[in-house]
Motif scaffolding. Structure first.
Motif, short mmCIF file in Angstrom:
data_model
loop_
_atom_site.label_atom_id
_atom_site.label_comp_id
_atom_site.label_asym_id
_atom_site.label_seq_id
_atom_site.Cartn_x
_atom_site.Cartn_y
_atom_site.Cartn_z
N TYR A 236 0.72 -1.15 0.38
CA TYR A 236 0.04 -0.29 -0.13
C TYR A 236 0.45 1.14 0.20
O TYR A 236 0.61 1.48 -0.71
N GLY A 237 1.66 1.59 1.15
CA GLY A 237 2.45 2.63 1.07
C GLY A 237 4.06 2.68 -0.27
O GLY A 237 3.48 3.75 -0.09
N LYS A 238 3.92 2.12 -0.90
CA LYS A 238 4.90 1.95 -2.01
C LYS A 238 4.09 2.51 -3.12
O LYS A 238 5.03 3.29 -4.02
N LEU A 239 2.71 1.91 -3.48
CA LEU A 239 1.48 2.10 -3.97
C LEU A 239 1.45 3.65 -4.36
O LEU A 239 0.63 4.20 -5.02
N ARG A 240 1.06 4.08 -3.18
CA ARG A 240 0.78 4.94 -2.76
C ARG A 240 1.08 6.01 -2.82
O ARG A 240 1.24 7.00 -3.88
N LYS A 241 3.02 6.36 -2.65
CA LYS A 241 3.64 7.20 -3.10
C LYS A 241 3.96 7.20 -4.37
O LYS A 241 4.52 8.11 -4.91
N PHE A 242 4.12 6.59 -5.58
CA PHE A 242 4.65 6.30 -6.87
C PHE A 242 3.10 6.78 -6.99
O PHE A 242 3.59 7.95 -8.09
N ILE A 243 2.33 6.99 -6.97
CA ILE A 243 1.33 7.28 -7.69
C ILE A 243 1.00 8.62 -7.22
O ILE A 243 0.94 9.95 -8.31
N ILE A 244 1.19 8.46 -5.44
CA ILE A 244 1.39 10.87 -5.46
C ILE A 244 2.42 11.81 -6.24
O ILE A 244 2.71 12.57 -7.18
N GLY A 245 3.43 10.15 -6.06
CA GLY A 245 4.72 11.05 -6.81
C GLY A 245 4.36 11.57 -8.91
O GLY A 245 4.99 12.73 -9.28
N LYS A 246 3.59 11.10 -9.22
CA LYS A 246 3.13 10.83 -11.04
C LYS A 246 2.69 11.97 -10.50
O LYS A 246 2.75 13.24 -11.75
N ILE A 247 1.08 11.90 -9.76
CA ILE A 247 0.46 13.45 -9.70
C ILE A 247 1.53 14.85 -9.84
O ILE A 247 1.26 15.54 -10.45
N GLU A 248 2.25 14.74 -8.54
CA GLU A 248 3.25 16.13 -8.58
C GLU A 248 3.91 16.32 -9.65
O GLU A 248 4.16 17.42 -9.94
N LEU A 249 4.59 15.36 -10.15
CA LEU A 249 5.41 15.71 -11.18
C LEU A 249 4.57 15.74 -12.58
O LEU A 249 5.13 16.92 -12.97
N LEU A 250 3.12 15.49 -12.47
CA LEU A 250 2.34 15.96 -14.12
C LEU A 250 2.50 17.63 -13.96
O LEU A 250 2.05 18.58 -14.63
N ARG A 251 2.20 17.76 -11.88
CA ARG A 251 1.96 19.22 -11.65
C ARG A 251 3.13 20.01 -11.90
O ARG A 251 2.60 21.17 -12.19
N ALA A 252 3.97 19.54 -11.42
CA ALA A 252 5.21 20.83 -11.85
C ALA A 252 5.94 20.20 -13.34
O ALA A 252 5.52 21.59 -13.67
N PHE A 253 4.74 19.46 -14.23
CA PHE A 253 5.72 19.30 -15.73
C PHE A 253 4.59 21.21 -16.30
O PHE A 253 4.52 21.70 -17.02
N LEU A 254 3.03 20.32 -15.87
CA LEU A 254 1.92 20.95 -17.02
C LEU A 254 2.87 22.77 -17.19
O LEU A 254 2.25 22.73 -18.30
N PRO A 255 3.35 24.04 -16.66
CA PRO A 255 3.58 24.73 -17.02
C PRO A 255 4.87 24.39 -18.18
O PRO A 255 4.79 25.74 -18.92
#
Length: 327
Positions: A236-255
């Motif tokens: 659970y923890g590993k998967l949750r961190k991975f998905i949150i990381g992808k979300i944060e990456l994409l938010r930073a990439f958006l601009p």
């Protein structure tokens, strides 16, 4: 080896890969090229015989193998630490190729084909190829990462969905002067323990990426308990961190996203948020806008489970306990 004579630097990370590292090393030294190349391999304080096997190849191929033997684990300092402090400062090639110690190359013309393409196309930032997925635990049959569709250039339609939709790291052949740069979204990804997603987006911004539709490497999935591919779905923890990381990456990439792909980027962010809701048990939130349209695209069985978990909380709790998730 003189600095200017080395065209390609192969970067290989290794940790407790005793069972697999020989295949990776054989894939490197068997490459047939008309140019010099080097292999920088970092043994990250392995506790098995990985370093011993690397030394064997270092002695046999001193003109190719350039090892770095760590006394303490460097990966624990962050995914980018080894690249930024070991590989990048020491790589002498114009291009960088990548392969982790539990993966391997299967075509002895791989580097030659990719180098020829990149030398002939200076407007391209990278060249990649198809990869065979091999499940070491036997849970699935071997299969290509990407369904055969011929050689082509990768667009943001593929890159924005990450490596699963575009290419595997063992196929990456990129211009060093581009990939060693660290845009803000790469730093976000690295802080969550992965880099390949950000590399693809960055290379896509800086040039075109060519895809050779030939399988020239193997990605071993679930090779050992420490591998990233091992147990993500059951932890659970590993998967949750991975998905949150992808979300944060994409938010930073958006601009940074090209204007015509910003809406697509936003949509992918919503899809990853939808995925996070699922593993966190926030199933009822998936029924609200702007996620409701994503729910409608799911299978009938998924939508039925969502209904049960949303409106029958006792069943939901039992389901999550059986899946190994926290309440």
């Amino acid at each position: 080896m003189e600095n200017e004579s080395c065209l390609v630097s192969v970067l290989c990370t290794a940790y407790n890969h005793e069972e697999y590292i020989r295949s990776a090393l054989e894939g490197f030294v068997s490459q047939k090229t008309d140019f010099p190349f080097e292999v920088l391999i970092n043994d990250d304080a392995s506790t098995d015989k990985t370093a011993e096997i690397i030394r064997e190849y270092e002695e046999k191929y001193p003109h190719i193998i350039r090892p770095f033997y760590q006394k303490e684990n460097q990966f624990s300092k962050g995914i980018g630490y080894v690249y930024e402090n070991v590989f990048y400062p020491n790589a002498r090639g114009k291009y960088l190729a990548f392969c982790e110690g539990d993966d391997y190359w299967t075509d002895d013309s791989k580097l030659q084909r990719q180098a020829e393409f990149m030398e002939a196309h200076p407007d391209y930032s990278a060249c990649v190829h198809n990869t065979l997925l091999h499940y070491c635990d036997g849970s699935c049959k071997d299969q290509p990462l990407i369904a055969p569709a011929g050689d082509r250039d990768l667009g943001f339609e593929q890159l924005i969905h990450g490596p699963v939709a575009s290419y595997h790291t063992s196929s990456l052949f990129a211009r060093k002067d581009i990939i060693i740069q660290k845009p803000d979204f790469y730093l976000v990804a690295a802080s969550y323990g992965f880099a390949d997603y950000a590399w693809g987006l960055w290379l896509g911004l800086r040039g075109k990426i060519h895809f050779i539709d030939s399988i020239m490497s193997v990605y071993r999935i679930c090779s050992n308990p420490s591998a990233w591919s091992s147990g993500v779905g059951g932890q659970y923890g590993k998967l949750r961190k991975f998905i949150i990381g992808k979300i944060e990456l994409l938010r930073a990439f958006l601009p940074h996203a090209p204007e015509e792909y910003r809406e697509l980027t936003r949509q992918v962010i919503l899809e990853r948020e939808f995925e996070l809701m699922y593993i966190e048990g926030r199933d009822r939130e998936q029924r609200r806008e702007p996620y409701r349209s994503i729910l409608r695209r799911q299978s009938i069985s998924y939508r039925l489970k969502n209904f049960v978990k949303s409106y029958l909380p006792a069943v939901q709790r039992l389901y999550r306990r059986r899946r190994g998730y926290k309440d």
